[in-house]
Design an enzyme around this catalytic site. Structure first.
Site, short mmCIF file in Angstrom:
data_model
loop_
_atom_site.label_atom_id
_atom_site.label_comp_id
_atom_site.label_asym_id
_atom_site.label_seq_id
_atom_site.Cartn_x
_atom_site.Cartn_y
_atom_site.Cartn_z
N SER A 1 0.83 -1.27 0.11
CA SER A 1 0.11 0.11 0.02
C SER A 1 0.71 1.25 0.17
CB SER A 1 -1.06 -0.06 1.25
OG SER A 1 -0.18 0.02 2.44
N THR B 1 -1.69 3.67 4.70
CA THR B 1 -0.64 4.67 4.41
C THR B 1 0.30 4.53 5.50
OG1 THR B 1 -2.51 6.21 3.71
CG2 THR B 1 -0.40 7.29 4.29
N THR C 1 2.21 7.00 0.27
CA THR C 1 1.11 5.85 0.02
C THR C 1 1.06 5.92 -1.64
OG1 THR C 1 -1.13 5.35 0.30
CG2 THR C 1 -0.66 7.58 -0.08
N ARG D 1 -6.80 10.70 -9.11
CA ARG D 1 -7.08 10.55 -7.98
C ARG D 1 -5.94 10.97 -6.79
NH1 ARG D 1 -6.66 7.73 -2.55
NH2 ARG D 1 -8.36 8.19 -1.17
N VAL D 2 -6.28 11.77 -5.78
CA VAL D 2 -5.11 12.31 -4.80
C VAL D 2 -5.97 12.11 -3.45
CG1 VAL D 2 -3.76 14.15 -3.70
CG2 VAL D 2 -3.84 13.88 -6.34
N GLY D 3 -5.32 11.13 -2.66
CA GLY D 3 -6.03 11.09 -1.30
C GLY D 3 -5.67 12.15 -0.23
N ASP D 4 -6.02 11.69 0.81
CA ASP D 4 -5.92 12.59 2.06
C ASP D 4 -4.33 12.99 2.43
OD1 ASP D 4 -6.03 10.18 3.05
OD2 ASP D 4 -6.11 11.16 5.13
N THR E 1 -4.77 7.71 8.85
CA THR E 1 -4.89 6.54 7.67
C THR E 1 -6.35 6.23 7.72
OG1 THR E 1 -4.27 4.46 6.97
CG2 THR E 1 -4.23 4.69 9.35
N GLY E 2 -6.97 5.92 6.54
CA GLY E 2 -8.07 5.35 6.36
C GLY E 2 -8.92 5.89 5.06
N GLY F 1 -9.41 8.20 3.16
CA GLY F 1 -9.09 9.52 2.79
C GLY F 1 -10.06 10.53 1.89
#
Length: 340
Positions: free
Chosen positions: A72, A201, A219, A229-232, A252-253, A255
């Site tokens: 991940s 993450t 991550t 896509r860009v996460g948190d 983490t989780g 995002g």
């Protein structure tokens, strides 16, 4: 102000300074999400040799980027709908509160180090996509193929499984039963499951011997994400946040939900307002749970003295790892609140 009042204020300030610097315990420490002990030990190695918190979080994340922690983080892991692996990362200095971040980074393995270069060598904070890759090449990074035999197999299996899991919604054909291309359907509303969204993450907090704090995140994002896509994780206040005056947090989780609430910024603000790490962590997640009870994720919070705790929701348990002057990294398992 009278002379008497002046000396009363001066005396109180002196007492606070003595209490703050002498009587509250202080312990250099590194902490990271999940049982990624190789990351913990590498980060601690930097701290133990009187390195900076910034160098420690970068080195810790590098270990996971090269070692593909749980697939991940780093190359050859979670892929997007095109079968490519792209990376998100952030680094933040708790002293200056400068930060650098990359999103949807292609063909560069050490995303956290590119983020560090953005912080150190530009007046910007965040670069994304192919332009971020071009910047990395200018800074001397090597362009590499992030695809592996594992990721190629995962992509084929995903296609064979009718592109499941899938992050599309309100589109046709039905994204729960078909691959794309898709187009808008305003009458469709499909919920995503926790299993569809599962991703991890690596988030690292370091407090060095000079009492400086830094955080680092890295991550490859949600598995089978929509390209671009860009996460948190690279978003300050969401994936992580650091302030030398109060402490730091990493999360983490899910995002796509967490970035709406900035839980790490909220947690550090909670520390500023006098909360303990556990209360600060619980409060920051409760603000999300109240609005979206099906949310899942976790947050680690550390105050400026190195005291730490965590809170989580939606999973059975969450594990984080820390190391101080002990001989090896230690794991802490946290029981999560349940989705109702």
């Amino acid at each position: 102000m009278s002379i008497q009042k002046f000396f009363e204020v001066l005396f109180c300030n002196l007492l606070f300074d003595i209490y703050d610097s002498k009587y509250l315990s202080y312990e250099p420490i590194v902490i990271n999400t999940w049982p990624f002990y190789n990351c913990t030990n590498k980060a601690w190695e930097i701290i133990e040799n009187n390195g900076s918190a910034l160098d420690a979080v970068e080195a810790g994340c590098n270990i996971c980027e090269q070692g593909q922690c749980s697939r991940s983080v780093g190359y050859g892991g979670h892929i997007d709908e095109n079968g490519e692996t792209t990376l998100d990362a952030m680094i933040m200095d708790g002293e200056s509160q400068e930060m650098g971040a990359v999103g949807s980074l292609y063909k560069i393995k050490n995303a956290i180090s590119v983020a560090r270069k953005i912080m150190d060598y530009t007046q910007h904070s965040f670069l994304v996509g192919e332009a971020a890759t071009k910047f990395a090449l200018q800074m001397g990074f090597e362009e590499e193929n992030l695809t592996t035999n594992y990721s190629i197999k995962e992509f084929k299996n995903w296609l064979d499984n009718k592109c499941q899991p899938n992050f599309r919604k309100n589109v046709l054909p039905d994204p729960k039963k078909n691959c794309g291309p898709y187009h808008q359907n305003v009458y469709q509303n499909i919920e995503r499951s926790k299993e569809d969204l599962a991703s991890d993450t690596v988030g690292v907090i370091a407090l060095d011997f000079n009492r400086k704090i830094a955080i680092g995140m890295s991550t490859n994002g949600a598995d089978h994400k929509i390209p671009g896509r860009v996460g948190d994780s690279p978003i300050p206040g969401s994936g992580g946040y650091a302030d030398n005056s109060f402490g730091a947090a990493v999360a983490t989780g899910d995002g796509d939900i967490m970035m709406r609430f900035l839980p790490c910024y909220q947690a550090v603000e909670n520390l500023r307002n006098g909360m303990t790490p556990i209360d600060a962590a619980n409060n920051s997640l409760q603000k999300i749970i109240k609005k979206i009870p099906s949310f899942y994720g976790a947050i680690i919070v550390m105050d400026k003295f190195g005291n730490h705790s965590a809170s989580c929701h939606g999973w059975e348990t969450f594990t984080y790892t820390y190391r101080t002057r002990e001989k090896s990294a230690r794991f802490i398992d946290i029981k999560c609140s349940k989705i109702r």
